[in-house]
Design a protein around this motif. Sequence first.
Motif, PDB file in Angstrom:
ATOM      1  N   LEU A   1       0.852  -1.201   0.000  1.00 16.23           N
ATOM      2  CA  LEU A   1       0.000   0.000   0.000  1.00 16.23           C
ATOM      3  C   LEU A   1       0.876   1.235   0.000  1.00 16.23           C
ATOM      4  O   LEU A   1       0.654   2.178  -0.744  1.00 16.23           O
TER       5      LEU A   1
ATOM      6  N   TYR B   1     -25.787  -5.854   6.907  1.00 16.40           N
ATOM      7  CA  TYR B   1     -24.694  -6.386   6.095  1.00 16.40           C
ATOM      8  C   TYR B   1     -24.763  -7.896   5.946  1.00 16.40           C
ATOM      9  O   TYR B   1     -23.783  -8.529   5.579  1.00 16.40           O
TER      10      TYR B   1
ATOM     11  N   ARG C   1     -18.281   4.597   9.895  1.00 19.39           N
ATOM     12  CA  ARG C   1     -16.933   4.938   9.424  1.00 19.39           C
ATOM     13  C   ARG C   1     -16.752   4.333   8.035  1.00 19.39           C
ATOM     14  O   ARG C   1     -17.219   3.222   7.782  1.00 19.39           O
ATOM     15  N   ASP C   2     -16.111   5.050   7.154  1.00 21.13           N
ATOM     16  CA  ASP C   2     -15.940   4.602   5.761  1.00 21.13           C
ATOM     17  C   ASP C   2     -17.283   4.282   5.118  1.00 21.13           C
ATOM     18  O   ASP C   2     -17.383   3.360   4.306  1.00 21.13           O
ATOM     19  N   GLY C   3     -18.316   4.975   5.538  1.00 22.24           N
ATOM     20  CA  GLY C   3     -19.632   4.708   4.954  1.00 22.24           C
ATOM     21  C   GLY C   3     -20.255   3.409   5.416  1.00 22.24           C
ATOM     22  O   GLY C   3     -21.205   2.930   4.814  1.00 22.24           O
ATOM     23  N   VAL C   4     -19.721   2.844   6.487  1.00 23.50           N
ATOM     24  CA  VAL C   4     -20.215   1.554   6.975  1.00 23.50           C
ATOM     25  C   VAL C   4     -20.663   1.710   8.430  1.00 23.50           C
ATOM     26  O   VAL C   4     -19.964   2.324   9.240  1.00 23.50           O
ATOM     27  N   VAL C   5     -21.840   1.167   8.751  1.00 23.98           N
ATOM     28  CA  VAL C   5     -22.302   1.167  10.140  1.00 23.98           C
ATOM     29  C   VAL C   5     -21.388   0.238  10.932  1.00 23.98           C
ATOM     30  O   VAL C   5     -21.300  -0.960  10.642  1.00 23.98           O
ATOM     31  N   LYS C   6     -20.686   0.803  11.898  1.00 18.76           N
ATOM     32  CA  LYS C   6     -19.768  -0.020  12.677  1.00 18.76           C
ATOM     33  C   LYS C   6     -20.462  -0.589  13.913  1.00 18.76           C
ATOM     34  O   LYS C   6     -20.273  -1.731  14.263  1.00 18.76           O
TER      35      LYS C   6
ATOM     36  N   ALA D   1     -25.506   4.817   2.511  1.00 18.13           N
ATOM     37  CA  ALA D   1     -26.172   4.620   1.216  1.00 18.13           C
ATOM     38  C   ALA D   1     -26.851   3.251   1.242  1.00 18.13           C
ATOM     39  O   ALA D   1     -26.343   2.328   1.879  1.00 18.13           O
ATOM     40  N   PRO D   2     -27.985   3.112   0.567  1.00 16.92           N
ATOM     41  CA  PRO D   2     -28.631   1.792   0.544  1.00 16.92           C
ATOM     42  C   PRO D   2     -27.690   0.738  -0.061  1.00 16.92           C
ATOM     43  O   PRO D   2     -27.038   0.987  -1.063  1.00 16.92           O
ATOM     44  N   LEU D   3     -27.617  -0.382   0.600  1.00 19.21           N
ATOM     45  CA  LEU D   3     -26.771  -1.472   0.106  1.00 19.21           C
ATOM     46  C   LEU D   3     -27.365  -2.068  -1.171  1.00 19.21           C
ATOM     47  O   LEU D   3     -28.587  -2.051  -1.352  1.00 19.21           O
ATOM     48  N   HIS D   4     -26.486  -2.619  -1.993  1.00 14.47           N
ATOM     49  CA  HIS D   4     -26.908  -3.329  -3.205  1.00 14.47           C
ATOM     50  C   HIS D   4     -27.855  -2.419  -4.010  1.00 14.47           C
ATOM     51  O   HIS D   4     -27.514  -1.282  -4.262  1.00 14.47           O
TER      52      HIS D   4
ATOM     53  N   PRO E   1     -25.045 -11.327   4.368  1.00 15.16           N
ATOM     54  CA  PRO E   1     -24.932 -11.823   2.990  1.00 15.16           C
ATOM     55  C   PRO E   1     -26.256 -12.367   2.467  1.00 15.16           C
ATOM     56  O   PRO E   1     -26.405 -12.573   1.272  1.00 15.16           O
TER      57      PRO E   1
ATOM     58  N   PRO F   1     -26.186  -4.110  12.788  1.00 14.38           N
ATOM     59  CA  PRO F   1     -25.202  -4.107  11.696  1.00 14.38           C
ATOM     60  C   PRO F   1     -25.127  -5.464  10.993  1.00 14.38           C
ATOM     61  O   PRO F   1     -24.931  -5.544   9.782  1.00 14.38           O
ATOM     62  N   ARG F   2     -25.338  -6.524  11.745  1.00 10.51           N
ATOM     63  CA  ARG F   2     -25.313  -7.855  11.161  1.00 10.51           C
ATOM     64  C   ARG F   2     -26.473  -8.034  10.172  1.00 10.51           C
ATOM     65  O   ARG F   2     -26.371  -8.743   9.187  1.00 10.51           O
TER      66      ARG F   2
END
Lengths: 263, 656
Positions: free
Chosen positions: B35, B121, B89-94, B538-541, B123, B117-118
């Motif tokens: 990186l 996110y 954080r980073d656009g993700v619910v932590k 943002a809405p997932l998928h 699958p 959060p589970r």
Amino acid sequence: MDISPTQTGSAPRNAGDARDAPAIPEGHPVGGARETCLLRGLRDLFAARGADGLRAASLALDACVAEHGGPASLPPNASAQHGPAPEHACPPGADPWSEAEYAFNRLFVGPMAVPAPPYASAWLETEPRLMGESTMDVRALYHALGYAVPGEGTTPDDHLSFELDAALALLALRGADHPAAAPAEGGDEPGLAVEDAWRWLVAEHMGAWVPRFVQRALAEPGVPPAIARALALLLCWQEDAAAACARHAAHATDAPATHSRRS
Amino acid sequence: MSNRTGTTGKTGPNGPGGIPSRGAPSCSMSRRSFLKGLIASGALATLPCGLLLPRNASAAPFSKSDFQIFRNACPRNCYDTCSMVTYVRDGVVKFVEGAPESTFTAGGLCVKGYSYPRRVYSPDRIKYPMVQDGRGSGNWRRVSWDEAMERIARKLLEIKEKDGNLLGLALTKYSGNFGITNYGVEGMMSSLGYTTRLVGTPCWPAGIDAQNYDLGDMWCNDPEDMEKSRYIIIWGANPAWCSVHSMKYVYAARDRGAKIVVIDPVLTQTAAKGDVAWQPETGSDGALALGMARHVLDLGLVDRDFVANNAVGFEEFAAYLRGNVTVEWAAEKSGIPADDIRHVAEEFATAKPATIWIGYGMQRHVNGGASVRAIDALVAMTGNVGKVGGGARYGHLQTWGFNYHAMIQKAPAGSTGFTGKSGPKGEFDVTAGSAAPAAYTDRALNINKTAQELLDAQNPPVRVLWSSCKNPFAQDFDRNKMLRAFEKLEMVVSVEQFFTETVRHSDIVLPVTTLFEEWTVNASYWHYWVSLNEQAIAPLHEAKSNIEIAALLSRHMNRLSPGSCTYPQDIDTKEWMEKEFNKGVYDLLGISHWQDLRKGPAKAKLASSASWSDRTFKTPSGKYEFRSDLCASHGHKASSPTWTGWRSSRRNPSST
Ligand code: SF4
């Protein structure tokens, strides 16, 4: 499903769209062309939205295997020429590629809970959860390449197809004297970053989930041959690439520790 | 990728170039350096550690400034309707936590809340619009939103053409997401014309009717004042599981000396925590309450002032008790020993204030409404109605005075619909009493007989079913009949987050947003806090909110047949959330703008934590009605609470 260049930050630095690339550099080992068409076919297959996409990607994989040969460990009947779906699973008159599409969706897409979600974080987090730390790892890699998934934040970055797309990009970089392969500041030798990125992506990161993903999918009943073949090709490619990575490292390091590691 | 013909072989898989000399070939150690190398600027120097990894940022001490923080509310149709704080954080619910500003939520969630959060996110979430080729076949295809909506729009236009109206389109929707803007689904139906609605409530209707007869409205005390109770009967509710935040008030009351009695046929976790746990025969609750009332009457513990001045019909009720009810009879019906009934009844009548929490489980029986009326009567005759720490607590809708902008939409000009007698109404029906009676209405089918009603509906039959915030196969009665009812349907559209049994029996599934992916506002039917729900990610998928789906459908309807749908074609969930607020809501909450809710949830400003504290009731008489003529006029057997026995088949499961 391809990674698109980021609008902000560093320019894509010529690390162009893998679909149209790469003119394989002259004198590049044959393995490069084979690996390129294989990765492209697998990327497109796992990104397929429907029967047409599956068919096109399967035919591309056929052509790739016909031209360059498949991995030695590929099952003998694992070819799209044997049809996309097992005969018994395909009602008379049904389009076999539609049947393959249904099977593909049952395995990887939904809407029902899928046995083999094609996302790294579904396998690498402490509990199945997309957008986890492993997703952010590959996002960092794409960003470092000057790329991002379309709809970042909406589409999980670690979908198999994006990772294969990134592997294609790194593969091209490895085969070229590319500025991105220039030495990192501090005077390390050229190519360090690209080689390390490749090794991290294909051996460490994908190595941690792709084998489990493939085995889980193949354990499902009625996987059409076209999909089984792609899964097998994916696993063989990943294992070969990781093995090459280890050989490469071992070759370069004469530390005895390396040998004990390999034994 | 590069067309350069670089130095061949130099960096090939087996090439010798560019290999670091720092030892072990572990890929994990190389990760940071690639990186660094690829970014190639501003990177920190790597220290010459052979074993230690550079310190990971996530190992740094927790700092709020690393996160974007949002306000959310749990829309799960749970008593608690928790006010939440979401860390992104980073656009993700932590992670999420309970809002500390709400004294009810008090900084904590239940395990379902903490694991959100589970869910977002997972699958297993439904990610794309999909079409099933053959309902129930499991043969699903991905389609674009436009393909899905065009298919639906064409079908709606086809049935409208065939039937001359849209009554062939039915909506089933209930409590899957109680965010106010989700009433835009009903709005979508109205914007298409007059449609068929599965209405009523599968949840709590008998109890609502009972409280309307007795008190004139369903209106419970603030649950936070339960800590002031001296005696608490939790009757058919299991807050240790289903309203975890209420338990702190129950415990606080006990710490101050209150006794906790839990009545439930099942030895629930709440019952296990109570001082007294009764396990009566299922459906005998009304008899038990009447037996207790009879004993209170016999002991002369009736609040004479209340029954004389603030109530009507008490003497008739007392006469019914004397003539028809004994403690022994109640003991026989319920299986609770007569002495225990006498003991608890006496304690309840002498502890001031005393309260009964009436759960929803006990009214889902024959006698359900009458049982709630009997319990109301017990609370009222002991003088506990209108008292802080007292009350017959069932629920309330005091904080639901929103505009229902998303819900109230006009039918397209020239629409025709139903002309018969109107059917049942939902508890959130806000159209009641508005405007002159229309020439046409929607066709109402009873949600509690969904399968039968779908089978029976004629002229036209229900051809298309739209299911949102609802899973009829799991929530409605008679699965086998439901299967038959679905066979009659020409198209089933499910709007869902996960693959339910109803999705399995659908033709089209549309992925819908979770609470973190849209703006809305949430109120509770139990406590008095109102929470803003901000879009945190943002809405997932490819998920869309219910109102965005409606807008998209409108676009396709109007493209295929201009004027066929009045729903706006471009909407913004934040703007639509704003449109739900009005001065009444602001005044009730003591805020001047919805933005104030970004600082935290707000609680209704109440004259008293007790409902009916001024003893002015909303009944026809303005008093508490032990005798309700309204109840009798609605065709119920008796105008005062009685207990009429079980359904005859109850003891004979082989008969149908
Ligand atoms: S207690 Fe109820 S409202 Fe609160 S988080 Fe849990 S389910 Fe949601």
